[in-house]
Design a protein around this motif. Structure first.
Motif, short mmCIF file in Angstrom:
data_model
loop_
_atom_site.label_atom_id
_atom_site.label_comp_id
_atom_site.label_asym_id
_atom_site.label_seq_id
_atom_site.Cartn_x
_atom_site.Cartn_y
_atom_site.Cartn_z
N ALA A 280 0.83 -1.20 0.00
CA ALA A 280 0.00 0.00 0.00
C ALA A 280 0.87 1.26 0.00
O ALA A 280 0.57 2.22 -0.71
N THR A 281 1.94 1.24 0.77
CA THR A 281 2.86 2.38 0.79
C THR A 281 3.50 2.59 -0.58
O THR A 281 3.57 3.71 -1.08
N ASP A 282 3.94 1.49 -1.19
CA ASP A 282 4.52 1.58 -2.54
C ASP A 282 3.50 2.12 -3.53
O ASP A 282 3.82 2.96 -4.38
N GLN A 283 2.24 1.62 -3.44
CA GLN A 283 1.20 2.06 -4.37
C GLN A 283 0.89 3.53 -4.17
O GLN A 283 0.75 4.28 -5.14
N ALA A 284 0.77 3.97 -2.93
CA ALA A 284 0.51 5.39 -2.66
C ALA A 284 1.64 6.26 -3.20
O ALA A 284 1.40 7.35 -3.74
N ARG A 285 2.88 5.78 -3.08
CA ARG A 285 4.02 6.52 -3.61
C ARG A 285 3.92 6.64 -5.14
O ARG A 285 4.13 7.72 -5.71
N VAL A 286 3.59 5.53 -5.80
CA VAL A 286 3.42 5.56 -7.26
C VAL A 286 2.31 6.55 -7.63
O VAL A 286 2.48 7.37 -8.54
N TYR A 287 1.17 6.45 -6.94
CA TYR A 287 0.06 7.37 -7.23
C TYR A 287 0.48 8.82 -7.05
O TYR A 287 0.07 9.69 -7.82
N SER A 288 1.29 9.11 -6.04
CA SER A 288 1.68 10.49 -5.75
C SER A 288 2.56 11.09 -6.85
O SER A 288 2.67 12.30 -6.96
N GLU A 289 3.16 10.23 -7.66
CA GLU A 289 4.07 10.70 -8.72
C GLU A 289 3.43 10.75 -10.09
O GLU A 289 4.06 11.18 -11.05
N GLN A 290 2.17 10.33 -10.22
CA GLN A 290 1.51 10.34 -11.52
C GLN A 290 1.19 11.76 -11.96
O GLN A 290 1.06 12.68 -11.15
N ASP A 291 1.06 11.94 -13.29
CA ASP A 291 0.79 13.26 -13.86
C ASP A 291 -0.58 13.22 -14.55
O ASP A 291 -0.75 12.52 -15.55
N PRO A 292 -1.56 13.98 -14.06
CA PRO A 292 -2.90 13.94 -14.65
C PRO A 292 -2.98 14.53 -16.06
O PRO A 292 -3.97 14.32 -16.75
N GLU A 293 -1.95 15.23 -16.48
CA GLU A 293 -1.96 15.84 -17.81
C GLU A 293 -1.33 14.95 -18.87
O GLU A 293 -1.40 15.27 -20.06
N GLN A 294 -0.73 13.85 -18.46
CA GLN A 294 -0.04 12.95 -19.38
C GLN A 294 -0.85 11.67 -19.58
O GLN A 294 -1.60 11.26 -18.70
N PRO A 295 -0.69 11.01 -20.74
CA PRO A 295 -1.38 9.74 -20.95
C PRO A 295 -1.03 8.73 -19.85
O PRO A 295 0.08 8.72 -19.33
N GLY A 296 -2.00 7.91 -19.51
CA GLY A 296 -1.83 6.91 -18.47
C GLY A 296 -2.75 7.21 -17.30
O GLY A 296 -3.56 8.13 -17.32
N TRP A 297 -2.60 6.40 -16.27
CA TRP A 297 -3.47 6.52 -15.10
C TRP A 297 -3.03 7.63 -14.16
O TRP A 297 -1.85 7.82 -13.92
N PHE A 298 -4.02 8.33 -13.64
CA PHE A 298 -3.84 9.24 -12.52
C PHE A 298 -4.90 8.87 -11.49
O PHE A 298 -6.09 8.82 -11.80
N GLN A 299 -4.47 8.61 -10.28
CA GLN A 299 -5.37 8.18 -9.22
C GLN A 299 -5.60 9.34 -8.26
O GLN A 299 -4.66 9.80 -7.61
N TYR A 300 -6.83 9.84 -8.20
CA TYR A 300 -7.19 10.88 -7.24
C TYR A 300 -7.49 10.23 -5.90
O TYR A 300 -8.19 9.23 -5.83
N ASN B 252 -7.70 7.12 -16.62
CA ASN B 252 -6.69 6.65 -17.56
C ASN B 252 -6.82 7.47 -18.84
O ASN B 252 -7.69 7.20 -19.68
N LEU B 253 -5.98 8.49 -18.99
CA LEU B 253 -6.00 9.37 -20.14
C LEU B 253 -5.33 8.66 -21.32
O LEU B 253 -4.21 8.18 -21.21
N HIS B 254 -6.06 8.59 -22.44
CA HIS B 254 -5.52 7.93 -23.63
C HIS B 254 -4.43 8.78 -24.28
O HIS B 254 -4.34 9.98 -24.02
N ASP B 255 -3.65 8.17 -25.16
CA ASP B 255 -2.55 8.87 -25.84
C ASP B 255 -3.03 10.08 -26.62
O ASP B 255 -2.29 11.06 -26.76
N ASN B 256 -4.27 10.03 -27.16
CA ASN B 256 -4.77 11.15 -27.96
C ASN B 256 -5.23 12.33 -27.12
O ASN B 256 -5.59 13.38 -27.66
N LEU B 257 -5.24 12.19 -25.79
CA LEU B 257 -5.64 13.22 -24.83
C LEU B 257 -7.09 13.67 -24.99
O LEU B 257 -7.50 14.70 -24.45
N LEU B 258 -7.88 12.87 -25.72
CA LEU B 258 -9.28 13.21 -25.97
C LEU B 258 -10.25 12.18 -25.39
O LEU B 258 -11.46 12.37 -25.44
N GLN B 259 -9.70 11.07 -24.88
CA GLN B 259 -10.51 10.01 -24.32
C GLN B 259 -9.88 9.56 -23.01
O GLN B 259 -8.68 9.70 -22.81
#
Length: 194
Positions: free
Chosen positions: A46-66, A83-90
């Motif tokens: 859980a600590t590792d997962q929270a650390r990963v979540y804290s480093e995600q970027d909501p403006e970039q493709p991939g998952w961002f966990q609020y 999970n923002l798609h590569d096209n940034l539109l979905q």
């Protein structure tokens, strides 16, 4: 933008300090049975997962966990992933709420806030998947405007139970999104999405 506020919630970036609360609700059997993550979630994982979540970027493709935090007592109520798609539109959307908070409208409030944020950003479409056994989650998606688009028989393998489960497919187009005119009333809450 990594913080979204509603009347009762703050959707914010995860912190490592959120790990214990996240493990507590994710380890609940009624929550874990609808999810693809391994359970139990150890405190180290859980600590590792929270650390990963804290480093995600909501403006970039991939998952961002609020992290979904209650304003009233600053308690972690759950999480909502985009999970923002590569096209940034979905994007794809998934959420989990602590069982003690179900039925109070928190998940609906969080999902609506994130959908509004995404569509104001210019997204064209948001999708979600739901275990067919999770009727409260399906109702939540339909309540906020998602349309049921299909069903995939035995599509998801639950790694905890070894069961193959059917998955419901939902979608919401920007042109069909309607900002809520009033504060949502509490309703039966979902236990999570995959």
């Amino acid at each position: 933008m990594t913080e979204i506020e509603t009347q009762r919630l703050v959707l914010r970036r995860f912190r490592v300090q959120d790990a214990a609360a996240m493990a507590a609700y994710r380890n609940d059997p009624d929550i874990a049975r609808y999810q693809a993550w391994p359970s139990p979630l150890t405190s180290e994982a859980a600590t590792d997962q929270a650390r990963v979540y804290s480093e995600q970027d909501p403006e970039q493709p991939g998952w961002f966990q609020y992290a979904i935090e209650l304003k009233a007592d600053r308690r972690l109520a759950g999480d909502l992933g985009v999970n923002l798609h590569d096209n940034l539109l979905q994007a794809d959307l998934g959420y989990t709420l602590a069982p003690a908070l179900h039925g109070q409208g928190y998940a609906t409030e969080a999902v609506r806030a994130v959908l509004g944020h995404l569509f104001r950003r210019g997204l064209h479409r948001v999708s979600a998947e739901c275990d067919t056994r999770n009727a409260p989650s399906a109702r939540l998606l339909e309540r906020v405007g998602f349309a049921l688009e299909g069903r995939r028989p035995e599509f998801t393998l639950n790694i905890n139970s070894g069961l193959w489960t059917d998955t419901l497919l939902y979608g919401l187009l920007a042109r069909h999104w309607q900002e809520p005119a009033t504060v949502p009333q509490p309703a039966a809450e979902a236990t999570g999405l995959q």
